[in-house]
Design an enzyme around this catalytic site. Structure first.
Site, short mmCIF file in Angstrom:
data_model
loop_
_atom_site.label_atom_id
_atom_site.label_comp_id
_atom_site.label_asym_id
_atom_site.label_seq_id
_atom_site.Cartn_x
_atom_site.Cartn_y
_atom_site.Cartn_z
N ASN A 20 0.85 -1.18 0.00
CA ASN A 20 0.00 0.00 0.00
C ASN A 20 0.89 1.23 0.00
O ASN A 20 1.83 1.33 0.81
CB ASN A 20 -0.91 0.00 1.23
CG ASN A 20 -1.89 -1.16 1.21
OD1 ASN A 20 -2.38 -1.55 0.15
ND2 ASN A 20 -2.18 -1.72 2.38
N VAL A 39 0.86 2.67 8.09
CA VAL A 39 2.15 2.74 8.78
C VAL A 39 3.18 3.20 7.75
O VAL A 39 3.39 2.53 6.73
CB VAL A 39 2.56 1.37 9.38
CG1 VAL A 39 3.93 1.47 10.03
CG2 VAL A 39 1.51 0.89 10.38
N HIS A 98 6.53 -1.51 3.68
CA HIS A 98 6.35 -2.91 4.05
C HIS A 98 5.64 -3.66 2.93
O HIS A 98 4.78 -3.09 2.24
CB HIS A 98 5.58 -3.06 5.37
CG HIS A 98 4.32 -2.24 5.45
ND1 HIS A 98 4.33 -0.90 5.71
CD2 HIS A 98 3.02 -2.59 5.31
CE1 HIS A 98 3.09 -0.44 5.73
NE2 HIS A 98 2.26 -1.45 5.48
P1 DGP Z 1 -0.74 -0.71 5.84
O1 DGP Z 1 -2.20 -0.42 5.99
O2 DGP Z 1 -0.38 -1.24 4.45
O3 DGP Z 1 0.13 0.46 6.26
O4 DGP Z 1 -0.45 -1.91 6.83
C1 DGP Z 1 -0.04 -1.75 8.14
C2 DGP Z 1 -0.22 -3.06 8.83
O5 DGP Z 1 0.54 -3.04 10.03
C3 DGP Z 1 -1.65 -3.40 9.24
O6 DGP Z 1 -2.09 -4.54 8.51
C4 DGP Z 1 -1.58 -3.71 10.72
C5 DGP Z 1 -0.10 -3.85 10.98
N1 DGP Z 1 0.35 -3.38 12.28
C6 DGP Z 1 0.10 -2.16 12.82
N2 DGP Z 1 0.68 -2.08 14.04
C7 DGP Z 1 1.31 -3.26 14.25
C8 DGP Z 1 2.09 -3.76 15.33
O7 DGP Z 1 2.33 -3.12 16.36
N3 DGP Z 1 2.59 -5.03 15.18
C9 DGP Z 1 2.35 -5.78 14.07
N4 DGP Z 1 2.89 -7.01 14.03
N5 DGP Z 1 1.62 -5.32 13.03
C10 DGP Z 1 1.11 -4.08 13.13
#
Ligand code: DGP
Length: 117
Positions: free
Chosen positions: A90, A99, A103
């Site tokens: 994304n 975030v 990623h």
């Molecule tokens: P996006 O929407 O593409 O920016 O995806 C961000 C992803 O990050 C979302 O699917 C949830 C994940 N995420 C957010 N905070 C944390 C965290 O503290 N730990 C982990 N393992 N994943 C997280």
């Protein structure tokens, strides 16, 4: 966009927030998404502070390739490659990014519709 080092993935990289790392090497780390959208949902992130794909530079070429190869290897090692899987990046708020540390989502274990909606 400039990189905000207080984002949650930067904090995972600094080990300020716990995450079970499924893979780590000099370029990237991988862990499970906290909010899985499929039976298998992994995230592969570069160690480099890149906010989003649009901010990657020519010198990030090797790291970007490494993220994809690592995603494919993880799908194999986690046992869901044979049934097919989906990679998602994304980019920006309009692209669904929440975030702002680059990623790659690696999703598997179910069927995926196309177009993605
Ligand atoms: P996006 O929407 O593409 O920016 O995806 C961000 C992803 O990050 C979302 O699917 C949830 C994940 N995420 C957010 N905070 C944390 C965290 O503290 N730990 C982990 N393992 N994943 C997280």
């Amino acid at each position: 966009m400039s990189y905000d080092s207080t984002n949650v993935f930067a904090r995972i990289l600094r080990k300020e927030i716990p995450a079970e790392l499924l893979h780590e090497d000099e370029h990237c780390v991988a862990f499970r998404d906290v909010s899985p959208q499929a039976p298998h949902h992994l995230l592969v992130i570069p160690r480099r502070p890149i906010s989003r794909l649009a901010d990657a530079k020519p010198e990030d070429r090797e790291v970007l390739g490494h993220l994809l190869l690592t995603a494919a290897e993880l799908a194999r090692s986690q046992g869901f490659a044979d049934d097919g899987y989906r990679l998602v990046i994304n980019n920006g708020e309009g692209g669904g990014q929440t975030v702002f540390h680059l990623h790659v989502h690696v999703l598997g274990g179910r069927e995926f519709a196309w177009p993605p909606g």
